[in-house]
Scaffold this motif. Structure first.
Motif, mmCIF file in Angstrom:
data_model
loop_
_atom_site.group_PDB
_atom_site.id
_atom_site.type_symbol
_atom_site.label_atom_id
_atom_site.label_comp_id
_atom_site.label_asym_id
_atom_site.label_seq_id
_atom_site.Cartn_x
_atom_site.Cartn_y
_atom_site.Cartn_z
ATOM 1 N N THR A 166 -30.234 -76.958 -120.582
ATOM 2 C CA THR A 166 -29.629 -75.626 -120.562
ATOM 3 C C THR A 166 -28.419 -75.550 -119.636
ATOM 4 O OG1 THR A 166 -31.173 -74.960 -118.821
ATOM 5 C CG2 THR A 166 -31.829 -74.498 -121.080
ATOM 6 N N GLU A 167 -28.000 -76.678 -119.118
ATOM 7 C CA GLU A 167 -26.836 -76.710 -118.233
ATOM 8 C C GLU A 167 -25.623 -76.109 -118.950
ATOM 9 O OE1 GLU A 167 -25.781 -80.246 -115.150
ATOM 10 O OE2 GLU A 167 -25.443 -80.665 -117.275
ATOM 11 N N ARG A 168 -24.856 -75.316 -118.240
ATOM 12 C CA ARG A 168 -23.656 -74.722 -118.833
ATOM 13 C C ARG A 168 -22.643 -75.801 -119.172
ATOM 14 N NH1 ARG A 168 -21.091 -69.808 -117.797
ATOM 15 N NH2 ARG A 168 -22.587 -68.091 -117.683
ATOM 16 N N ARG A 169 -22.046 -75.673 -120.344
ATOM 17 C CA ARG A 169 -21.018 -76.638 -120.741
ATOM 18 C C ARG A 169 -19.767 -75.871 -121.160
ATOM 19 N NH1 ARG A 169 -22.695 -78.741 -126.009
ATOM 20 N NH2 ARG A 169 -24.195 -77.055 -126.312
ATOM 21 N N GLU A 170 -18.650 -76.549 -121.090
ATOM 22 C CA GLU A 170 -17.398 -76.018 -121.630
ATOM 23 C C GLU A 170 -17.449 -76.191 -123.140
ATOM 24 O OE1 GLU A 170 -14.527 -74.852 -120.031
ATOM 25 O OE2 GLU A 170 -15.866 -74.770 -118.268
ATOM 26 N N ARG A 180 -22.472 -73.087 -129.107
ATOM 27 C CA ARG A 180 -22.520 -72.091 -128.031
ATOM 28 C C ARG A 180 -23.932 -71.588 -127.738
ATOM 29 N NH1 ARG A 180 -17.699 -71.448 -130.174
ATOM 30 N NH2 ARG A 180 -18.498 -70.175 -131.854
ATOM 31 N N THR A 182 -27.664 -71.777 -126.241
ATOM 32 C CA THR A 182 -28.338 -72.499 -125.162
ATOM 33 C C THR A 182 -29.546 -73.205 -125.757
ATOM 34 O OG1 THR A 182 -27.654 -70.837 -123.569
ATOM 35 C CG2 THR A 182 -29.457 -72.271 -122.924
ATOM 36 N N ASN A 386 -24.410 -83.481 -122.706
ATOM 37 C CA ASN A 386 -23.654 -82.351 -122.148
ATOM 38 C C ASN A 386 -22.197 -82.709 -121.867
ATOM 39 O OD1 ASN A 386 -25.826 -80.675 -122.228
ATOM 40 N ND2 ASN A 386 -26.424 -80.974 -120.095
ATOM 41 N N GLN A 523 -34.776 -71.194 -109.799
ATOM 42 C CA GLN A 523 -33.474 -70.532 -109.809
ATOM 43 C C GLN A 523 -33.076 -70.068 -108.412
ATOM 44 O OE1 GLN A 523 -30.941 -70.334 -111.895
ATOM 45 N NE2 GLN A 523 -32.214 -71.705 -113.114
#
Lengths: 564, 564
Positions: A166-170, A180, A182, A386, A523
């Motif tokens: 679930t790491e944010r990616r560009e 886009r 998750t 990722n 978190q």
């Protein structure tokens, strides 16, 4: 999720093997020796903890307490157990009175303080503190370790995989919709686990670590987990040609429809023919595979998700899926997606998503199709994915989750720290193995930003650390490492979970609560502590008073070497 | 060893989790799709096999068949199972009649041919062949894999460790007696296994692989295994001084003795004092440890084996053991030995054995004392120890045995090879994953020296290979690889183990038979096949007739690529 957890009356352990006899022989020998030397009733304190976080990380999710508590609530030797123990050759010559004593042993004099399931935990902080008669507390060691080690390992492994997935990616705006989303993680490990119970534990504790579903139907039933799964290559292989699905129908489900059964093959062939004009590959897909997808659509029009890589993903499976999908859509069903089980998952998922995007203008549900990927995924693969564009929306993770390939054992230990009020210690040449003797209490000191600053051990009789009061925190072993902390909040990490032979009601968390707590506690950690690459070690400390107590004790018990 | 094996009436699976619902969701989905498409009753054949030997070796010990058979004999969906399945969202819309059908499903139409437990097996040779209705045979997949993967992995791991531990070494005549003993292996893994059942399986299949005992008391009781174990560091730590064992006695057991209880501490102190004249270290050993050993001798005079590394092995633990040992000997008992759980095991074991040798002239039992070593031992460590002098006589192996750290999953697969008499195949770009389609029979061809030459697959209807008749054996995939073999003996590897819903009596081996068979089959292999360093791959082949059948089928099913 519901659960078979420890609310209300204590259910039996999930596994019938979990009895008093599920232990190492030396626990029985030691208990006999204690009994024989009149020490079995000595008041003792053991701590269960680990020395190092697994997987090169800097945190651990504690799990397994619920099964520990069920085990303790039912702890009893049966006559048959005792009869068996008498036959063991090394027990030859043991007093008969010991076996009578063993028959009446129970946990009514045992107290357990513990962190709750789903707690984020750190090295050397006691997960459980077991207090009770030496002869009985010693007997619990192996089983407690067995019931904590693997659950905590798998919950931690799962949580790390979920963090990675679930790491944010560009993601560039020009990429398909799936890119886009998750991604979520689903557990597929039953066949590669250490047997049925390993598989069951994997499902349960993967859920605690944040996995959203399991393939294990029994775990679904017993634990109330979501179950997931469609079909395998074998299903596709059972079909060789389109004649095998002639006459198969699906009910018209459209609002304006008549509800009649519609033969699906002619409609599929019509789309195939039409689409082949632009892309000739549509005309040359594997017929057996297409037949299998039609058969699957006939069975699961509401849940149409196909494994598309039996033959060729991009020139057969994907296209066969698309044509059947169009027919299902026409008949009022919303298809679900595809699964990829081989090849370059980033490339293939992206190509599939691009294909979906080309249909999505007219049929928006194509934006929502799932792309499940399930071939040998582990934490490294997730991080590698990722770093590139991909359109995977669901990870199915089996072998690497359940075997914890990267580190297959957690290595918790259960150490005697006090007998009859006197601290006990094991000296060791390895500083890592030196024990912090005596009964202690663990706290978490939280800063103004709501993030934990460090965990602190105090002596058992020390007063609780106070909010907004400066505390001198010391490294247990290295004198020069000190820090002053003024916590905005102090959290006691232990709760009384077992007393008078019974589980304390509502003291522990049930599975669903533990899952939520683990995610929240994680978190709350500073991001540099939970990150994958070179995470910052979270600090654990002792109070100044405990530091002096420990060091005086070490000095007094360590012989001064005589050099000559 | 006795056992809870499949002799006579079929006992239930050991684990209550082993029911029809212990499966992956997609098996249920596929079965529904087969049922819905009128294929659930199609006659099908599945093969269960692995593609690669584990641990970089060239053989595998097959294990787990007994539990597979128990599972199949009890295979039934309960009303509660079916009620649960109906609640699964993806089963929404499925016909009610399916669930009625599922309730009456059993294995009465399933036949299983298999290698027997303990068989030495090789890649691609079917371990099990399951024949029966497609809808039912498909439902068995996950559970069979779960019940074979880990048992076979652990049996193989154990057998490799036993081979390593018992490898012949050069031992100089001047070294102590322990150096010339052939070491044995004992399983200590319960606390590091994947929960209770993982631990139980580890004990069981380690025994099949040649381990002589387990620490797991329950496995001892249920399987009739030898159990082993004495005491832990915790036991030593409970004692701090000699006053704690004042007055403790051991019964005089000498022939000429009176049978009276003799206080042990004064006699121990006498020896300590005497021996300190030559070796001052005897006088400065840890008193708490000495007290603990005395307490242990009081409890186990017949089975005196001490963990000697709580403080300092050579200057405390060993010497404390010796003085107590001398007293026990005087009182007519034969002490058993020591355990080392830390440090340089080769060096420490040798030093301990040298110390023992110095007492052995007057007291020959010192030659027979066991030296148990138990700290993080794995196959590599065993080979490293063999390269130096050591005096270890027993290896206690835990974590690395049960977690199979070197390769934590075997990866067996269960593949459909035939439906309604027609061969089925899955093409794959990876040659390793290409399936050998169709029903086959596996044979072992044995040479004049009694050693297996290769394993051979024939088509199911081909005649059996004949003794002393030349057979053209071919590599399944590579045309130029051929060899002519004239076997002195031909062994059919499959036996019918399950038929008409029942286990075929005496077809499989019980645990003890499997253990013996595994050891014998392994010894029969050419040494270069079973060796640790660069083992020679054992050949598996297909008959010329099967070769042509396969290649014609592949040709016919592989589309010719269009180049443009």
């Amino acid at each position: 999720m519901s659960g078979i957890d420890n609310e209300g009356s204590t259910p039996s352990p999930t596994n019938t093997l979990v009895t008093a006899l599920l232990t190492d022989m030396y626990q029985i020998s030691m208990t006999y020796a204690h009994w024989k030397n009149d020490r079995a009733d000595d008041e003792s304190v053991f701590e269960l903890f680990f020395r190092r976080n697994p997987f090169g990380g800097e945190y651990t999710i504690f799990a397994g307490l619920d099964e520990c508590l069920k085990f303790m609530a039912h702890f009893k030797f049966t006559q048959s157990d005792v009869d068996y123990l008498k036959t063991i050759p090394s027990m030859k010559g043991c007093d008969d009175a010991f076996f009578d004593w063993l028959l009446q042993v129970d946990t009514s004099k045992v107290k357990v303080y513990a962190m709750r399931d789903g707690s984020v935990a750190f090295p050397r902080m006691p997960l459980l503190m077991v207090q009770g008669p030496l002869g009985i507390a010693q007997l619990l060691e192996t089983t407690l370790l067995t019931l904590v080690n693997y659950p905590s390992l798998i919950a931690t492994n799962a949580s790390r995989m979920v963090l990675a997935a679930t790491e944010r990616r560009e993601v560039s705006e020009s990429l398909p919709a799936q890119c886009r989303q998750t991604p979520v993680c689903v557990e597929f490990g039953l066949r590669r686990a250490q047997g049925p119970d390993g598989g069951f534990s994997a499902s349960k504790y993967a859920a605690m670590g944040g996995f959203v579903a399991t393939s294990n139907v029994q775990a679904g039933k017993l634990l109330g987990l979501n179950v997931a799964g469609t079909h395998a290559h074998a299903f596709v292989q059972t079909y060789t040609g389109l004649e095998e699905v002639k006459g198969r129908t699906v009910t018209d489900n459209t609002e304006q429809g008549t509800g009649e059964n519609v033969e699906i093959l002619p409609k599929v062939l019509e789309y195939r023919h039409k689409l082949a004009t632009d892309n000739p590959n549509f005309g040359t897909t594997n017929d057996g595979e297409l037949a299998a997808f039609i058969a699957y659509a006939v069975a699961f029009p509401h849940n149409f998700l196909c494994l598309v890589d039996t033959y060729e993903t991009l020139t057969s499976g994907l296209l066969n899926f698309v044509v059947v999908t169009l027919v299902l859509d026409d008949l009022g069903y919303v298809p679900k997606g595809i699964r990829l089980d081989s090849g370059d998952l980033a490339y293939l998922s992206l190509e599939c998503a691009k294909c979906f995007a080309s249909f999505a203008e007219k049929r928006p549900y194509f934006h929502n199709l799932s792309i499940v990927a399930s071939n040998d995924i582990n934490e490294d693969v997730l991080h590698a994915l990722n770093k590139q564009d991909h359109a995977i929306t669901v990870y199915g993770i089996g072998t690497n989750l359940v075997t914890c390939q990267a580190q297959p054992a957690l290595g918790c230990v259960y150490k005697l720290v006090e007998v009859e009020g006197r601290p006990r210690m094991k000296l060791s040449q390895e500083i890592e193995k030196v024990l912090i003797p005596g009964r202690k209490k663990p706290y978490r000191l939280v800063g103004r930003d709501g993030r934990p600053i460090m965990d602190l051990l105090t002596g058992y009789d020390e007063s609780e650390p106070q909010t907004n009061v400066r505390i001198l925190c010391r490294h247990a072993f290295i004198e020069r490492k000190r820090a002053a902390v003024t916590p905005s909040r102090v959290e006691a990490l232990h709760v009384l979970v077992f007393d008078h032979g019974k589980v304390v009601p509502d003291a522990n968390r049930n599975l669903d609560q533990a899952r939520v707590a683990a995610a929240e506690e994680l978190q709350r950690l500073r991001p540099d502590v939970r990150r994958y690459f070179n995470p910052t070690p979270y600090k654990i400390a002792v109070t100044d008073s405990l530091f002096h107590f420990l060091h005086e004790l070490w000095q007094s018990e360590t012989p001064v070497p005589e050099l000559s």
